[in-house]
Enzyme design. Structure first.
Site, PDB file in Angstrom:
ATOM      1  N   SER A  42      12.953  45.283  91.378  1.00 15.28           N
ATOM      2  CA  SER A  42      12.728  46.624  90.856  1.00 15.28           C
ATOM      3  C   SER A  42      12.803  47.660  91.976  1.00 15.28           C
ATOM      4  O   SER A  42      13.811  47.760  92.662  1.00 15.28           O
ATOM      5  CB  SER A  42      11.379  46.667  90.120  1.00 15.28           C
ATOM      6  OG  SER A  42      11.278  47.804  89.304  1.00 15.28           O
ATOM      7  N   ASP A 156      13.754  44.698  83.931  1.00 14.67           N
ATOM      8  CA  ASP A 156      13.083  44.563  85.226  1.00 14.67           C
ATOM      9  C   ASP A 156      12.839  43.101  85.617  1.00 14.67           C
ATOM     10  O   ASP A 156      12.321  42.310  84.831  1.00 14.67           O
ATOM     11  CB  ASP A 156      11.739  45.286  85.134  1.00 14.67           C
ATOM     12  CG  ASP A 156      11.140  45.595  86.484  1.00 14.67           C
ATOM     13  OD1 ASP A 156      11.023  44.666  87.311  1.00 14.67           O
ATOM     14  OD2 ASP A 156      10.776  46.762  86.722  1.00 14.67           O
TER      15      ASP A 156
END
Length: 301
Positions: A42, A156
């Protein structure tokens, strides 16, 4: 511990808290270490990619000149049921100083992870388009729209592996250093808001309230009010708070298991309470927090 050793660096997920990774990198280099490889998830993937591409100074300069209104303008809101942010505007802005390239052409080995939300599988990018990798890795579920890569719907990487230690390239006798900006440790905020931030705050709040009002067609308004971060101790979790707390608990468990399995040489812990997911306008404070956290961890190693 020798200052000439190379470091395999792992950077956690964490939204704006991931800006603290910049401070960790700078502190590592200042201590004489050589970063030989990076694995990121991320926001950790974004910072790691920028460093591996040799553009960390440009990225830091850009971040440190953002105020609240600048951050808001970079958030391209959408009323999609898959996420309320498209996530394209910020990457277009980043391309002004970080051009897309193949991961295998970076200065050091780099990997970013994402999650195939349909098949429940981790997807690791160590070759191919850098932008596809970091866009997919940072697609926070229900916030940023999923990224479609090779017909796979990716979100993510933190959903399955917020601390991707097992993805980093290792070399003989290197040090494994982990920077975790989701640590459930106490944070004492002693900073003050600068004049530019204060001047933009009211305008920022007006714009945010306008969006919340529009989004009310999708979710009850009472569930959206916590986005203002103004709830009392007795108030119930709203939509965003509930999602954030759920992710925190999930990532705590996953990170603890990963650390126990791999036993890093240095673990840099930055409190998850240091800022919210979109507080990028606090870049200078976050970078300094990363440096301080590294020095604290380094003394213990």
């Amino acid at each position: 511990m020798s200052k000439t050793k190379s470091v395999a660096l792992v950077l956690s997920s964490g939204g704006a808290r991931g800006v603290a990774h910049i401070g960790v990198i700078e502190a590592l280099l200042a201590e004489g270490y050589e970063i030989s490889s990076i694995s990121g998830c991320s926001m950790g993937a974004v910072v790691g990619a920028v460093y591996a591409a040799g553009e960390l100074d440009a990225y830091k300069n850009w971040l440190c000149n953002l105020d609240k209104l600048d951050v808001f303008k970079l958030i391209d809101f959408t009323l999609s049921t898959q996420g309320f942010i498209r996530g394209e505007k910020v990457f277009r802005e980043m391309k002004k100083f970080l051009h897309d390239r193949k991961i295998e052409e970076l200065n050091i080995p780099f990997s970013a992870n994402a999650t195939d939300i349909v098949n429940g599988e981790e997807v690791v990018f160590s070759t191919g388009s850098l932008y596809k990798a970091i866009r997919a890795s940072s697609s926070i579920p229900s916030v940023l729209k999923p990224s479609i890569v090779d017909h796979r719907e990716l979100v993510d990487g933190g959903v399955l592996n917020p601390l991707p230690i097992d993805n980093v390239s290792r070399s003989t006798n290197d040090l494994l250093v982990v920077s975790d900006v989701n640590s459930p440790i106490k944070y004492d905020n002693q900073t003050t808001t600068n004049k530019a931030q204060k001047a933009s705050a009211s305008h920022y709040k007006i714009l945010l309230d306008q969006f919340v009002q529009k989004w009310g067609d999708y979710l009850p308004k009472k569930d959206l009010t916590p986005i203002r971060h103004e709830k009392s101790a007795k108030s119930k979790f709203g939509y965003l708070d509930l999602m954030n707390q759920s992710i925190n608990l999930m990532q705590d468990k996953l990170a603890a298991q990963t650390i126990a399995q791999h036993q890093p040489d240095i673990i840099v812990n930055v409190s998850r309470d240091i800022c919210g997911a979109f507080n990028f306008y606090r870049a200078e404070e976050l970078i300094e927090a990363g440096k301080q956290a590294f020095h604290k961890a380094h003394k213990k190693s």
